[in-house]
Design a protein around this motif. Structure first.
Motif, PDB file in Angstrom:
ATOM      1  N   VAL A  85      10.135   9.055 -16.467  1.00 37.33           N
ATOM      2  CA  VAL A  85      11.558   8.840 -16.185  1.00 37.33           C
ATOM      3  C   VAL A  85      12.195  10.136 -15.681  1.00 37.33           C
ATOM      4  O   VAL A  85      13.005  10.118 -14.751  1.00 37.33           O
ATOM      5  CB  VAL A  85      12.290   8.295 -17.429  1.00 37.33           C
ATOM      6  CG1 VAL A  85      13.788   8.220 -17.192  1.00 37.33           C
ATOM      7  CG2 VAL A  85      11.750   6.920 -17.801  1.00 37.33           C
ATOM      8  N   SER A  86      11.807  11.276 -16.261  1.00 37.95           N
ATOM      9  CA  SER A  86      12.407  12.550 -15.847  1.00 37.95           C
ATOM     10  C   SER A  86      12.027  12.899 -14.406  1.00 37.95           C
ATOM     11  O   SER A  86      12.867  13.373 -13.637  1.00 37.95           O
ATOM     12  CB  SER A  86      12.028  13.683 -16.795  1.00 37.95           C
ATOM     13  OG  SER A  86      10.634  13.882 -16.805  1.00 37.95           O
ATOM     14  N   ARG A  87      10.775  12.645 -14.017  1.00 42.17           N
ATOM     15  CA  ARG A  87      10.383  12.933 -12.627  1.00 42.17           C
ATOM     16  C   ARG A  87      11.109  12.009 -11.653  1.00 42.17           C
ATOM     17  O   ARG A  87      11.579  12.437 -10.602  1.00 42.17           O
ATOM     18  CB  ARG A  87       8.867  12.786 -12.467  1.00 42.17           C
ATOM     19  CG  ARG A  87       8.405  13.184 -11.072  1.00 42.17           C
ATOM     20  CD  ARG A  87       6.918  13.337 -10.971  1.00 42.17           C
ATOM     21  NE  ARG A  87       6.552  13.725  -9.610  1.00 42.17           N
ATOM     22  CZ  ARG A  87       5.490  13.283  -8.995  1.00 42.17           C
ATOM     23  NH1 ARG A  87       4.632  12.473  -9.604  1.00 42.17           N
ATOM     24  NH2 ARG A  87       5.238  13.661  -7.758  1.00 42.17           N
ATOM     25  N   LEU A  88      11.212  10.733 -12.006  1.00 48.96           N
ATOM     26  CA  LEU A  88      11.946   9.782 -11.166  1.00 48.96           C
ATOM     27  C   LEU A  88      13.412  10.197 -11.063  1.00 48.96           C
ATOM     28  O   LEU A  88      13.992  10.172  -9.973  1.00 48.96           O
ATOM     29  CB  LEU A  88      11.829   8.364 -11.722  1.00 48.96           C
ATOM     30  CG  LEU A  88      12.652   7.291 -11.009  1.00 48.96           C
ATOM     31  CD1 LEU A  88      12.268   7.180  -9.535  1.00 48.96           C
ATOM     32  CD2 LEU A  88      12.503   5.960 -11.721  1.00 48.96           C
ATOM     33  N   SER A  89      14.013  10.598 -12.172  1.00 51.69           N
ATOM     34  CA  SER A  89      15.416  11.021 -12.166  1.00 51.69           C
ATOM     35  C   SER A  89      15.622  12.217 -11.242  1.00 51.69           C
ATOM     36  O   SER A  89      16.605  12.272 -10.498  1.00 51.69           O
ATOM     37  CB  SER A  89      15.887  11.368 -13.574  1.00 51.69           C
ATOM     38  OG  SER A  89      15.882  10.230 -14.380  1.00 51.69           O
ATOM     39  N   LEU A 140       6.163   9.352  -1.752  1.00 51.58           N
ATOM     40  CA  LEU A 140       6.772   8.973  -3.025  1.00 51.58           C
ATOM     41  C   LEU A 140       8.238   8.596  -2.842  1.00 51.58           C
ATOM     42  O   LEU A 140       8.698   7.597  -3.399  1.00 51.58           O
ATOM     43  CB  LEU A 140       6.638  10.103  -4.059  1.00 51.58           C
ATOM     44  CG  LEU A 140       7.248   9.817  -5.438  1.00 51.58           C
ATOM     45  CD1 LEU A 140       6.687   8.526  -6.035  1.00 51.58           C
ATOM     46  CD2 LEU A 140       7.023  11.001  -6.368  1.00 51.58           C
ATOM     47  N   ASP A 141       8.966   9.378  -2.045  1.00 49.45           N
ATOM     48  CA  ASP A 141      10.365   9.028  -1.764  1.00 49.45           C
ATOM     49  C   ASP A 141      10.459   7.644  -1.145  1.00 49.45           C
ATOM     50  O   ASP A 141      11.320   6.841  -1.520  1.00 49.45           O
ATOM     51  CB  ASP A 141      10.999  10.057  -0.822  1.00 49.45           C
ATOM     52  CG  ASP A 141      11.188  11.420  -1.444  1.00 49.45           C
ATOM     53  OD1 ASP A 141      11.365  11.493  -2.669  1.00 49.45           O
ATOM     54  OD2 ASP A 141      11.164  12.416  -0.692  1.00 49.45           O
ATOM     55  N   ARG A 142       9.578   7.348  -0.195  1.00 46.78           N
ATOM     56  CA  ARG A 142       9.599   6.035   0.461  1.00 46.78           C
ATOM     57  C   ARG A 142       9.295   4.912  -0.537  1.00 46.78           C
ATOM     58  O   ARG A 142       9.912   3.858  -0.500  1.00 46.78           O
ATOM     59  CB  ARG A 142       8.600   6.008   1.616  1.00 46.78           C
ATOM     60  CG  ARG A 142       9.065   6.757   2.836  1.00 46.78           C
ATOM     61  CD  ARG A 142       8.066   6.586   4.004  1.00 46.78           C
ATOM     62  NE  ARG A 142       8.406   7.459   5.092  1.00 46.78           N
ATOM     63  CZ  ARG A 142       8.068   8.750   5.171  1.00 46.78           C
ATOM     64  NH1 ARG A 142       7.359   9.311   4.212  1.00 46.78           N
ATOM     65  NH2 ARG A 142       8.431   9.472   6.208  1.00 46.78           N
ATOM     66  N   ARG A 143       8.332   5.152  -1.434  1.00 51.45           N
ATOM     67  CA  ARG A 143       8.014   4.150  -2.462  1.00 51.45           C
ATOM     68  C   ARG A 143       9.214   3.912  -3.372  1.00 51.45           C
ATOM     69  O   ARG A 143       9.534   2.767  -3.714  1.00 51.45           O
ATOM     70  CB  ARG A 143       6.794   4.587  -3.275  1.00 51.45           C
ATOM     71  CG  ARG A 143       5.481   4.437  -2.539  1.00 51.45           C
ATOM     72  CD  ARG A 143       4.248   4.860  -3.337  1.00 51.45           C
ATOM     73  NE  ARG A 143       4.247   4.383  -4.706  1.00 51.45           N
ATOM     74  CZ  ARG A 143       3.924   5.156  -5.751  1.00 51.45           C
ATOM     75  NH1 ARG A 143       3.586   6.411  -5.596  1.00 51.45           N
ATOM     76  NH2 ARG A 143       3.945   4.645  -6.973  1.00 51.45           N
ATOM     77  N   ASP A 196      11.942   1.056 -16.207  1.00 50.17           N
ATOM     78  CA  ASP A 196      11.124   0.025 -15.557  1.00 50.17           C
ATOM     79  C   ASP A 196      10.646   0.488 -14.186  1.00 50.17           C
ATOM     80  O   ASP A 196       9.490   0.285 -13.814  1.00 50.17           O
ATOM     81  CB  ASP A 196      11.897  -1.284 -15.423  1.00 50.17           C
ATOM     82  CG  ASP A 196      12.097  -1.992 -16.747  1.00 50.17           C
ATOM     83  OD1 ASP A 196      11.394  -1.637 -17.721  1.00 50.17           O
ATOM     84  OD2 ASP A 196      12.963  -2.890 -16.811  1.00 50.17           O
ATOM     85  N   LEU A 197      11.539   1.107 -13.426  1.00 49.16           N
ATOM     86  CA  LEU A 197      11.164   1.604 -12.108  1.00 49.16           C
ATOM     87  C   LEU A 197      10.115   2.708 -12.227  1.00 49.16           C
ATOM     88  O   LEU A 197       9.126   2.723 -11.493  1.00 49.16           O
ATOM     89  CB  LEU A 197      12.400   2.114 -11.352  1.00 49.16           C
ATOM     90  CG  LEU A 197      12.164   2.691  -9.952  1.00 49.16           C
ATOM     91  CD1 LEU A 197      11.477   1.671  -9.044  1.00 49.16           C
ATOM     92  CD2 LEU A 197      13.479   3.156  -9.346  1.00 49.16           C
ATOM     93  N   ALA A 198      10.323   3.625 -13.152  1.00 47.26           N
ATOM     94  CA  ALA A 198       9.362   4.711 -13.360  1.00 47.26           C
ATOM     95  C   ALA A 198       7.998   4.146 -13.740  1.00 47.26           C
ATOM     96  O   ALA A 198       6.966   4.583 -13.205  1.00 47.26           O
ATOM     97  CB  ALA A 198       9.876   5.669 -14.435  1.00 47.26           C
ATOM     98  N   ASP A 199       7.990   3.178 -14.634  1.00 49.04           N
ATOM     99  CA  ASP A 199       6.738   2.555 -15.059  1.00 49.04           C
ATOM    100  C   ASP A 199       6.044   1.888 -13.873  1.00 49.04           C
ATOM    101  O   ASP A 199       4.836   2.032 -13.685  1.00 49.04           O
ATOM    102  CB  ASP A 199       7.019   1.550 -16.172  1.00 49.04           C
ATOM    103  CG  ASP A 199       5.745   0.971 -16.756  1.00 49.04           C
ATOM    104  OD1 ASP A 199       4.859   1.759 -17.150  1.00 49.04           O
ATOM    105  OD2 ASP A 199       5.628  -0.272 -16.806  1.00 49.04           O
ATOM    106  N   LEU A 222      13.725   0.428  -4.883  1.00 49.49           N
ATOM    107  CA  LEU A 222      15.169   0.309  -5.128  1.00 49.49           C
ATOM    108  C   LEU A 222      15.778  -0.785  -4.266  1.00 49.49           C
ATOM    109  O   LEU A 222      16.622  -1.547  -4.725  1.00 49.49           O
ATOM    110  CB  LEU A 222      15.874   1.635  -4.850  1.00 49.49           C
ATOM    111  CG  LEU A 222      15.831   2.677  -5.941  1.00 49.49           C
ATOM    112  CD1 LEU A 222      16.506   3.959  -5.471  1.00 49.49           C
ATOM    113  CD2 LEU A 222      16.481   2.174  -7.214  1.00 49.49           C
ATOM    114  N   GLN A 223      15.366  -0.846  -2.996  1.00 48.96           N
ATOM    115  CA  GLN A 223      15.867  -1.901  -2.118  1.00 48.96           C
ATOM    116  C   GLN A 223      15.472  -3.275  -2.620  1.00 48.96           C
ATOM    117  O   GLN A 223      16.256  -4.216  -2.586  1.00 48.96           O
ATOM    118  CB  GLN A 223      15.316  -1.734  -0.690  1.00 48.96           C
ATOM    119  CG  GLN A 223      15.958  -0.664   0.097  1.00 48.96           C
ATOM    120  CD  GLN A 223      15.447  -0.605   1.521  1.00 48.96           C
ATOM    121  OE1 GLN A 223      16.170  -0.155   2.363  1.00 48.96           O
ATOM    122  NE2 GLN A 223      14.245  -1.034   1.806  1.00 48.96           N
TER     123      GLN A 223
END
Length: 151
Positions: free
Chosen positions: A32-36, A5-8, A23-26, A13-14
């Motif tokens: 959004v909270s888990r991504l944050s 997941l970190d790599r994804r 948008d990134l979370a979707d 992001l890159q």
């Protein structure tokens, strides 16, 4: 270490660093909270060091880039300690790298045109302390420039 997941997250992001967190979370199928939380952990661990704007200096009128390979006078034990801070003070020096070997330092210098470069070289670069030798390499083309990592 990084999990899948970190790599994804890092790959996305890159690829599109300006996208919003929602948008990134979707896109990743996360809240959004888990991504944050994941991004905060990556920042705390020093993996993500922030975001920045990449400014095209050519669009701002700088047409010349020169790479200077500098050999310092190694008879002075403080040669690096005196040279590096002085080189940092030159605004047109975009990058300073140090090496082990015959070449000690590489400076990446930009200028608006050749007369501007000559002025920087004569008035600023040649005034730097402890220079034994300089070799100038004029950039002709960038074939590959990438900040992205193979994640």
């Amino acid at each position: 270490m990084l999990d899948d997941l970190d790599r994804r997250i890092l790959r996305n992001l890159q690829g599109a660093p300006a996208q919003s967190l929602p948008d990134l979370a979707d896109h990743l199928g996360l809240t959004v909270s888990r991504l944050s939380r994941r991004l905060e952990k990556l920042r705390e661990n020093g993996v993500v060091k922030g975001t920045r704007a990449v400014i095209d200096w050519v669009a701002l009128g700088y047409a010349v880039e020169v790479s200077l390979r500098v050999t310092l006078d190694k008879t002075n034990p403080r040669a690096f300690d005196e040279f590096i801070p002085a080189a940092r003070e030159i605004p047109e020096v975009l990058e300073i790298q140090t090496f082990l070997g015959q070449v000690d330092v590489r400076l990446s210098v930009i200028a608006r045109d050749m007369p501007h470069y000559q002025a920087i070289y004569r008035e600023r670069i040649l005034q730097l302390p402890n220079i034994a030798d300089i070799e100038a390499l004029m950039h002709v083309a960038k074939i590959k420039t990438s900040m992205g990592l193979p994640l």
